[in-house]
Design an enzyme around this catalytic site. Structure first.
Site, PDB file in Angstrom:
ATOM      1  N   ARG A  94     -46.713  71.348 -20.381  1.00  0.00           N
ATOM      2  CA  ARG A  94     -47.283  70.770 -21.603  1.00  0.00           C
ATOM      3  C   ARG A  94     -48.196  71.790 -22.285  1.00  0.00           C
ATOM      4  NH1 ARG A  94     -51.058  65.895 -23.687  1.00  0.00           N
ATOM      5  NH2 ARG A  94     -49.583  65.044 -25.167  1.00  0.00           N
ATOM      6  N   TRP A 152     -59.861  59.164 -19.229  1.00  0.00           N
ATOM      7  CA  TRP A 152     -59.864  60.471 -18.556  1.00  0.00           C
ATOM      8  C   TRP A 152     -58.430  60.808 -18.182  1.00  0.00           C
ATOM      9  CZ3 TRP A 152     -64.419  62.936 -15.893  1.00  0.00           C
ATOM     10  CH2 TRP A 152     -64.046  64.074 -15.178  1.00  0.00           C
ATOM     11  N   ASP A 153     -57.855  61.748 -18.924  1.00  0.00           N
ATOM     12  CA  ASP A 153     -56.445  62.087 -18.772  1.00  0.00           C
ATOM     13  C   ASP A 153     -56.290  63.339 -17.905  1.00  0.00           C
ATOM     14  OD1 ASP A 153     -53.723  61.944 -19.219  1.00  0.00           O
ATOM     15  OD2 ASP A 153     -53.866  62.029 -21.400  1.00  0.00           O
ATOM     16  N   ASP A 212     -47.062  55.901 -19.763  1.00  0.00           N
ATOM     17  CA  ASP A 212     -46.897  56.228 -21.180  1.00  0.00           C
ATOM     18  C   ASP A 212     -45.729  55.465 -21.787  1.00  0.00           C
ATOM     19  OD1 ASP A 212     -49.017  57.860 -21.554  1.00  0.00           O
ATOM     20  OD2 ASP A 212     -47.919  59.742 -21.487  1.00  0.00           O
TER      21      ASP A 212
HETATM   22  C1  DGJ Z   1     -50.979  61.355 -22.060  1.00  0.00           C
HETATM   23  C2  DGJ Z   1     -51.495  59.943 -22.085  1.00  0.00           C
HETATM   24  O1  DGJ Z   1     -50.909  59.180 -21.090  1.00  0.00           O
HETATM   25  C3  DGJ Z   1     -51.266  59.379 -23.472  1.00  0.00           C
HETATM   26  O2  DGJ Z   1     -51.615  58.026 -23.516  1.00  0.00           O
HETATM   27  C4  DGJ Z   1     -52.075  60.183 -24.438  1.00  0.00           C
HETATM   28  O3  DGJ Z   1     -53.443  60.036 -24.148  1.00  0.00           O
HETATM   29  C5  DGJ Z   1     -51.670  61.641 -24.375  1.00  0.00           C
HETATM   30  N1  DGJ Z   1     -51.716  62.141 -23.035  1.00  0.00           N
HETATM   31  C6  DGJ Z   1     -52.564  62.481 -25.245  1.00  0.00           C
HETATM   32  O4  DGJ Z   1     -52.309  63.810 -25.140  1.00  0.00           O
END
Ligand code: DGJ
Length: 714
Positions: A422, A456-457, A526
């Protein structure tokens, strides 16, 4: 009976939970051995089971591969070692020597046992820990390893615990697999003879497998049967190996790390494994799931009693195009629907206009937010909502000021490509300076802006997971990373007790009991397609409670799958967890906005059942009719049914749904229609759902107990 008791004459330790027993002892060789894990026993009954490990069928065989509490590499053992050690002189293996025990009953309702051992000839101390709580059948286990010598040693494998099942006529394994946007596909398949390895080598829990297992004899159903299960509280790479031995026994061992990764232990250093929690349940997969949910609520989540707000998240509506005016307009629409928490997703900071730049530069983009985030935060608060913000503190784009300044902060191996996924690299959180940097900007960001919620991703797996600046860094990075990640989350929560955090890793890539101990909910996937979600959510709730399961209603055709299903169906699926909205509200027609507002209001009347109730799964997504979930309040005064009808062939059976968990002899009134139903009918014969025979039909039925004295209207 005490939670933990000991019979000196047999050497049996008995752990007693409300409905189950777990027993062990140190055997004649000095090794900790399994005695029992199943229905409740007294000490005398457990003693009857305390027999030496099954003798080998012939003198050709060694120790049985399952049956020890932590099988080591050493002696005549040929099964999967839970513990492997390499000493400084090159010697390997571990020989058990008992060194005492400690019983701690100082916390009311909880008891903890520590069994100390040392190696007979080498300086390694091993302590097996067990903890039980009076309100749960879950047994928590972990191991502490201590280098008692003056030279470094290495642990090629250090599992948390090994678990042994009784002899059964057959064994079946339940677990989940997946990938990005397709998490939690549930498998139930015969456990093959040999070794079955589940795990993640990605540095993170992963979308691809989740660190839990269930074994049964192949005869358990949702409602009945004996199930042995376990889950790891760990957010990095992990491995669980289930074994079915040639002599027909089974067990599993699990812990942090994957094959090939070794952990160095310096003189005096200790390594505490993550907790691996185990559960025996004799009410089928449904009861096992409910026991895990109750345990997660009582002993894992930091704020389980809180009601999660209905949230709006901007990601699917705006992508990286985060403009304050458009966000404020969306916020106004969201507030009008009854949304309580507005979350600005990715794209608000640095040069972040796409996923190729800006990650790591955590200041509001000056061109988009010339006055900072303050005005938008104030506007959201003025609209009566809390304010949430997306962050991805563990990552950096190569095209960022942070990376230009600190290229050595990422996981890397000298002379090797820095592989991007990514378009980003992983910051080495095992480094104290990196973790401190992240904590510093996060705590300031939250304090300066009055932020109520962080999403928090963590969007990529590790690669080239080296740490060249530190001797032995490559071996320390995986565990050090997770420990510092936990540390930053813990410090942040301590600084801001009202801050709530959502765990996200490209959706459900980091959902486990470790991260859930320091976050409030998880972004499940997602994939927001409601049809796919019924399956993903079914897998999630095998172990994790609905209180952790964030679910949004988004636009159709769905961005990912192109599928169109009715708004009502999308809402009813999202109402099975923590309801959120993620569609582009600026494009929703008035009638859909009105319907959405009604459904949000309806969710608020039943969310206490979803978030704090007891989950039953009368019909799963693989069944031949609608999928049905049922939530019952802990006092059984109310229940909620959600039913979703996928496309079914003409003539598919239309069966009434038998409910569970209701008060015997009571009556319940349908809050919408006023119809009154008797428990006996609801549980014994079933409720006929008002579902039209149309694809993607759905319903929500809220039943409230009729007071006993109320005379039924004739
Ligand atoms: C992955 C997350 O799961 C999405 O919901 C979103 O926040 C994107 N990243 C943003 O880059």
């Amino acid at each position: 009976m005490a939670l933990i008791s000991f019979a000196p004459h047999t050497g049996v330790w008995l752990l007693s939970t409300a409905r189950t027993s777990y027993a062990l002892r140190t055997d004649e060789t000095g090794a900790p051995c399994h005695v029992a894990w199943g229905p409740r026993l007294t000490l005398a009954e457990a003693a009857e089971l305390a027999v030496p490990l099954a003798p080998p069928a012939s003198s050709f065989e060694g120790r049985p591969a399952v049956g020890e509490e932590l099988p080591v590499d050493g002696g005549a053992r040929y099964g999967v070692p839970s513990l492997q050690v390499r000493f400084a002189d090159g010697s390997r293996a571990f020989e058990w020597q008992p060194a005492g025990h400690r019983l701690d009953e100082s916390t009311p309702g909880t008891a903890e046992l520590a069994l100390d051992y040392r190696d007979r000839g080498y300086p390694l101390d091993v302590t097996l820990h067990y903890r039980v709580h009076e309100d749960s059948d879950v047994v928590e286990r972990w191991t502490v390893l201590r280098n008692a010598g003056d030279q470094e040693l290495t642990l090629p494998r250090a599992d948390s615990a090994a678990w042994t099942l009784p002899a059964l006529p057959g064994y079946r394994l339940s677990h989940v697999t997946g990938q990005w946007s397709a998490e939690n596909t549930l498998h139930r398949e015969p456990l093959p003879a040999g070794e079955t390895v589940l795990g993640s080598r990605r540095g993170v829990t992963s979308h691809h497998a989740n660190p839990w297992v269930m074994l049964d004899a192949g005869d358990a159903t949702e409602e009945q049967g004996r199930v042995w299960s376990a889950a790891l509280a760990w957010s990095g790479s992990w491995r669980i190996t289930a074994q079915r031995t040639p002599d027909g026994r089974a067990g599993f061992t699990g812990g942090a790390g994957h094959d090939g990764a070794s952990l160095p232990l310096a003189p005096g250093e200790e390594f505490t494994t993550p907790v691996m929690a185990g559960l025996f349940s004799d009410g089928g997969f449904g009861a096992a799931g409910r026991a895990w949910h109750a345990y997660t609520l009582a002993h894992v989540l930091p704020r389980p009693r809180e009601t999660a707000p209905v949230l709006y998240n901007s990601w699917e509506a705006t992508g990286f195009d985060v403009e304050p005016a458009a966000q404020a307009a969306l916020a106004a629409r969201a507030a009008a629907l009854g949304v309580e928490l507005y979350v600005v997703d990715d794209g608000w900071f640095g040069g972040r206009r796409h996923d190729r730049a800006g990650l790591g530069d955590w200041t509001p983009s000056p061109d988009r937010f010339p006055d900072g985030l303050g005005p938008l935060v104030r506007e959201v608060h003025r609209l009566g909502m809390k304010f949430g913000l997306w962050v991805e503190p563990e990552m950096v784009n190569a095209d960022s000021d942070l990376y230009r300044e600190h290229p050595d902060w990422v996981l890397h191996v000298p002379g090797r490509t820095r592989t991007e996924l990514r378009n980003q690299l992983v910051l080495n959180f095992a480094r104290r300076d990196v973790a401190d940097w992240a904590y510093g900007w996060l705590t300031r960001l939250v304090a300066d802006h009055g932020i109520d919620f962080l999403k928090w991703d963590m969007n990529r797996a590790f690669s080239e997971a080296g740490w060249p600046e530190r001797t032995g860094g490559a071996d320390r990075v995986a565990t050090g990373y997770v420990h510092h990640l936990y540390g930053v989350l813990d410090r942040l929560r301590a600084d801001h007790p009202d801050l709530r955090i959502e765990a996200c890793s490209g959706g459900g890539g980091r959902v486990d009991l470790g991260i859930l101990a320091r976050t409030d909910q998880a972004w499940t996937s997602d994939n927001t397609d409601a049809a796919d979600r019924t399956r993903i959510q079914h897998g999630h709730t095998q172990i994790y409670p609905a209180r952790t399961m964030a679910a949004w209603v988004t636009d159709v055709p769905n961005q990912l799958t192109g599928r169109t299903v009715p708004l009502r169906f999308r809402f009813h699926v999202a109402m099975a967890g923590l309801l959120g909205i993620g569609g582009d509200l600026s494009r929703w027609p008035e009638e859909e906005l009105a319907e959405a507002a009604e459904l949000v209001a309806e969710y608020k009347t039943v969310r206490h059942l979803v978030q704090h109730g007891v989950l039953h799964r009368p019909a799963g997504p693989g069944d031949d009719g609608p999928t049905v979930v049922q939530y019952v309040s802990p006092d059984a005064e109310e229940t909620l049914l959600l039913a979703w009808r996928p496309p079914l062939p003409h003539g598919a059976p239309r069966r009434p749904v038998r409910l569970a968990g209701l008060t015997p002899g009571a009556r319940y009134r349908d809050a919408r229609t006023g119809a009154v139903h008797h428990t006996t009918v609801l549980t014994g014969y079933g409720l006929t759902l008002d579902l039209p025979p149309a694809d993607w039909a759905s319903t929500a039925v809220h039943l409230v107990r009729v007071p006993d004295g109320e005379v039924p209207a004739s």
